[in-house]
Design a protein around this motif. Structure first.
Motif, PDB file in Angstrom:
ATOM      1  N   UNK A   1       0.834  -1.212   0.000  1.00 26.17           N
ATOM      2  CA  UNK A   1       0.000   0.000   0.000  1.00 26.17           C
ATOM      3  C   UNK A   1       0.867   1.259   0.000  1.00 26.17           C
ATOM      4  N   UNK A   2       2.003   1.158  -0.664  1.00 24.74           N
ATOM      5  CA  UNK A   2       2.854   2.339  -0.784  1.00 24.74           C
ATOM      6  C   UNK A   2       2.479   3.084  -2.059  1.00 24.74           C
ATOM      7  N   UNK A   3       2.353   4.405  -1.977  1.00 25.66           N
ATOM      8  CA  UNK A   3       1.978   5.151  -3.191  1.00 25.66           C
ATOM      9  C   UNK A   3       3.075   5.097  -4.239  1.00 25.66           C
ATOM     10  N   UNK A   4       2.658   5.176  -5.489  1.00 26.33           N
ATOM     11  CA  UNK A   4       3.644   5.239  -6.573  1.00 26.33           C
ATOM     12  C   UNK A   4       4.111   6.670  -6.799  1.00 26.33           C
ATOM     13  N   UNK A   5       3.206   7.616  -6.580  1.00 22.24           N
ATOM     14  CA  UNK A   5       3.527   9.008  -6.917  1.00 22.24           C
ATOM     15  C   UNK A   5       3.152   9.921  -5.768  1.00 22.24           C
ATOM     16  N   UNK A   6       3.989  10.924  -5.538  1.00 23.71           N
ATOM     17  CA  UNK A   6       3.650  11.967  -4.578  1.00 23.71           C
ATOM     18  C   UNK A   6       2.770  12.975  -5.290  1.00 23.71           C
ATOM     19  N   UNK A   7       1.590  13.156  -4.808  1.00 24.33           N
ATOM     20  CA  UNK A   7       0.652  14.081  -5.431  1.00 24.33           C
ATOM     21  C   UNK A   7      -0.711  13.863  -4.817  1.00 24.33           C
TER      22      UNK A   7
ATOM     23  N   UNK B   1      -4.697   3.996  -5.172  1.00 20.44           N
ATOM     24  CA  UNK B   1      -3.518   3.154  -4.933  1.00 20.44           C
ATOM     25  C   UNK B   1      -2.259   3.816  -5.499  1.00 20.44           C
ATOM     26  N   UNK B   2      -2.439   4.767  -6.413  1.00 20.02           N
ATOM     27  CA  UNK B   2      -1.282   5.392  -7.067  1.00 20.02           C
ATOM     28  C   UNK B   2      -0.763   6.605  -6.290  1.00 20.02           C
ATOM     29  N   UNK B   3      -1.680   7.461  -5.832  1.00 25.24           N
ATOM     30  CA  UNK B   3      -1.268   8.767  -5.308  1.00 25.24           C
ATOM     31  C   UNK B   3      -1.097   8.753  -3.785  1.00 25.24           C
ATOM     32  N   UNK B   4      -0.242   9.640  -3.305  1.00 20.13           N
ATOM     33  CA  UNK B   4       0.106   9.650  -1.873  1.00 20.13           C
ATOM     34  C   UNK B   4      -0.945  10.347  -1.011  1.00 20.13           C
TER      35      UNK B   4
END
Ligand code: FEO
Length: 617
Positions: free
Chosen positions: A249-255, A303-306
């Protein structure tokens, strides 16, 4: 007519595509269709891995008979009993009554629940790590419960180094003639549908996916054959690294992902204003109207963004219907490890914010901004300042853009080292050989300086062992890293010293150019061999000017730039736990805890100096 594809000399894809399916599992829209993969191994024994959905039954049965070329079918391995892979088993039994069904006890139980035929006389039960020899091939069975159902099993063909991974590593979207992920621009055209598939189908079971990844990491895998989507035969780390992030569950992108539910446009207005204020601060944003965009796409984006912002009007004293469905959907998919902010609207009794907080507050490692922006109907000046405060609170989680704090460029005789990152550096593995010792390091300065003859310059830190080897031998190779290079390549060659580490440890192929120096063929797009003609002492570094005596391309993948590395490859520093203070290395992410950072501090991981650290926000 049959439609089959060769996977290897004795493995054939006999699956089929369905582009008429409106909703996968009755829930997830699949506008690009879906593939149901099945594979036939023709060894001394013939082995079919899974079947397909009933929608493509006829094509599949014809494919199997074609690939069998008149041979009998000895085994059917069943990895997963969900009907999109098992519906045709009864038909197959009718055509091949002598078949043995290889499966776990749990698979057997599920087959009996779904279908009525005599399976007991045909079953060949297997347990964890049991093997089955089929001639040249040995199949090893690995249990992978909850990836996606409890009975799921993987098979590892240890002879061909192929992992049959059931639903894992699959994606929505039919195959359009290509079978292998390297035949398409996967990152650009398929990664979103892979994330949407993962997050919605197995997203809830991150722990179990991690466990299956752990088992797989002990295997020497050269190919992955999933039940949906492309087969992976190169650059497996591209998909495995995403699964590692998603399962944790770690984001792929900071945003910031902003999802809003708005009846008359006022809540939408708040979402748009917040996005503008965030963008003003240099923060990436995406916005979804939950009444328009299917929930599965928003779950995938979550799941993508922080950072996630939910803005909802109040409806029937609750959350607006489409937003309520989304929030429960996210909680059901086990969303965690995110920073969340909430905006509510309500003309007489705004309650949606509190209810959203209540549901998401029960999810693990979700931290919700203390203040909800509360709107009563339309946005007034007071809410504008509340939205600005929310933007500022979110922005506090993000590093300030370089030079944003003040206009350093207007101050005479000052040098902002961050400006150096604006140069379009590439990243390269520089290798050398001294006697029997092979070594390599990461450099970012390679430039062609003349055409006839072709000469290049490289700048190498004197602290690198590779530097000393080049000084001694005058020979080196530059392997140009591509955007597909995973982080561990940078760790392997950039964060360790060749004096006490074998930089090529774990690499099975020994590839050398004519000068005898090793090079990297994986994650690189070209190799250049240089022979040193001049050196210039630049203090900490030596500038080598070398004539190129061999050069060749390896792929059409784009070369990685420093910027791409920072944005897409290097793991993002995690926010400090509690009130810890410290400095983070912008090169490798190492965190030095403490109030101050000595001027002469050197990163213990990547050996970069204090100038490459920034204060944790
Ligand atoms: Fe593709 Fe879980 O079935």
């Amino acid at each position: 007519m049959h439609c089959i594809k060769k996977v290897t000399d004795d493995l054939v894809w006999v699956g089929a595509n369905d582009r008429r399916l409106a909703f996968f599992e009755g829930v997830y829209s699949v506008p690009e269709g879906v593939s149901y993969n099945s594979y036939l191994l023709t060894d001394e024994k013939t082995v079919l891995f899974d079947t397909v959905d009933k929608a493509v039954r006829q094509r599949f049965l014809e494919n199997v008979e074609t690939a069998l070329k008149g041979r009998k079918l000895d085994y059917l391995v069943v990895h997963h009993v969900e009907p999109d892979h098992s519906a045709v088993i009864p038909d197959l039994i009718r055509q091949h009554p002598e078949i043995k069904i290889v499966c776990s006890a749990r698979v057997l139980e599920f087959i009996k629940q779904f279908y009525e035929f005599d399976i007991d006389s045909r079953v060949h039960l297997v347990e964890e790590n049991d093997t089955l020899k089929t001639g040249k091939h040995t199949l090893q069975f690995i249990m992978a419960p909850m990836v996606h159902w409890p009975e799921v099993m993987f098979t590892y063909d240890s002879s061909a180094k192929i992992l049959f991974s059931a639903d894992a590593f699959g994606h929505f979207g039919a195959l359009n003639g290509a079978l292998f992920a390297d035949e398409v621009d996967f990152a650009k055209d398929y990664m979103d549908e892979t994330r949407r598939y993962y997050s919605n189908i197995v997203g809830k079971y991150g722990t179990q996916v991690e466990s299956a990844l752990g088992k797989a990491s002990a295997l020497d895998i050269e190919m992955i054959c999933p039940l949906h989507g492309f087969v992976w035969r190169t650059n497996l780390s591209e998909i495995i690294s995403k699964y590692m992030l998603w399962s944790r569950y770690e984001p792929e992108e900071r945003g910031v992902m902003i999802a809003y539910a708005s009846v008359y446009g006022n809540t939408e207005n708040a979402a748009e204003i917040l996005a503008c204020r965030l963008r003003d601060k240099g923060i990436k944003t995406v916005i979804f109207d939950v009444s328009v965009t299917p929930a599965s796409e928003i779950v995938s984006a979550a799941f993508k963004w922080s950072h996630l912002v939910f803005a909802s009007t109040t409806y029937n004293a609750g959350i607006f219907v489409t937003m309520e469905a989304l929030i429960y959907d996210l909680a059901a998919h086990n969303i965690q490890n995110r920073r969340v902010a909430v905006i509510e609207n309500g003309s007489w009794a705004p309650t949606s914010g509190g209810l959203i907080r209540e549901i998401l507050g029960k999810c693990e490692k979700i931290s919700i901004l203390e203040k909800t922006v509360s709107i009563q109907s339309g946005i007034k000046a007071a809410q504008l300042s509340d939205i600005e405060s929310m933007a500022q609170a979110i922005a506090a989680d993000f590093p300030a853009p370089a030079g944003a704090a003040n206009n350093k460029q207007t101050v005479p005789n000052t040098v902002d080292p961050n400006t150096m990152f604006k140069l379009s550096y590439g990243l390269f593995v520089l290798t050398a050989r001294d006697g029997n010792k092979d070594n390599g390091c990461i450099i970012n300065t390679v430039m062609q300086v003349t055409v006839t003859p072709i000469k290049i310059t490289i700048a190498v830190n004197k602290a690198n062992y590779t530097h000393d080897m080049i000084i001694k031998t005058g020979k080196f190779n530059v392997s140009v890293l591509s955007e597909k290079a995973p982080f561990h390549v940078f760790q392997q060659f950039g964060f360790k010293s060749g004096k006490d580490t074998d930089k090529f440890a774990g690499s099975t192929e020994v590839l050398r150019t004519a000068n005898g120096v090793r090079y990297l063929s994986e994650w690189t797009n070209g190799v250049i061999s240089g022979e040193v003609k001049e050196t210039i002492d630049c203090g900490t570094h030596t500038l080598f000017i070398a004539e190129v005596n061999q050069a060749f391309s390896l792929s059409r993948d784009a070369s990685v730039t420093y910027q791409y590395y920072f944005d897409n490859i290097k793991p993002k520093p995690q926010p400090p736990k509690g009130n810890k203070k410290g400095y983070v290395c912008k090169i490798c992410g190492y965190v030095h805890e403490g109030d101050t950072l000595p001027d002469d501090f050197v990163c213990p991981l990547c050996k970069h100096g204090a100038a490459d650290f920034e204060k944790l926000q």
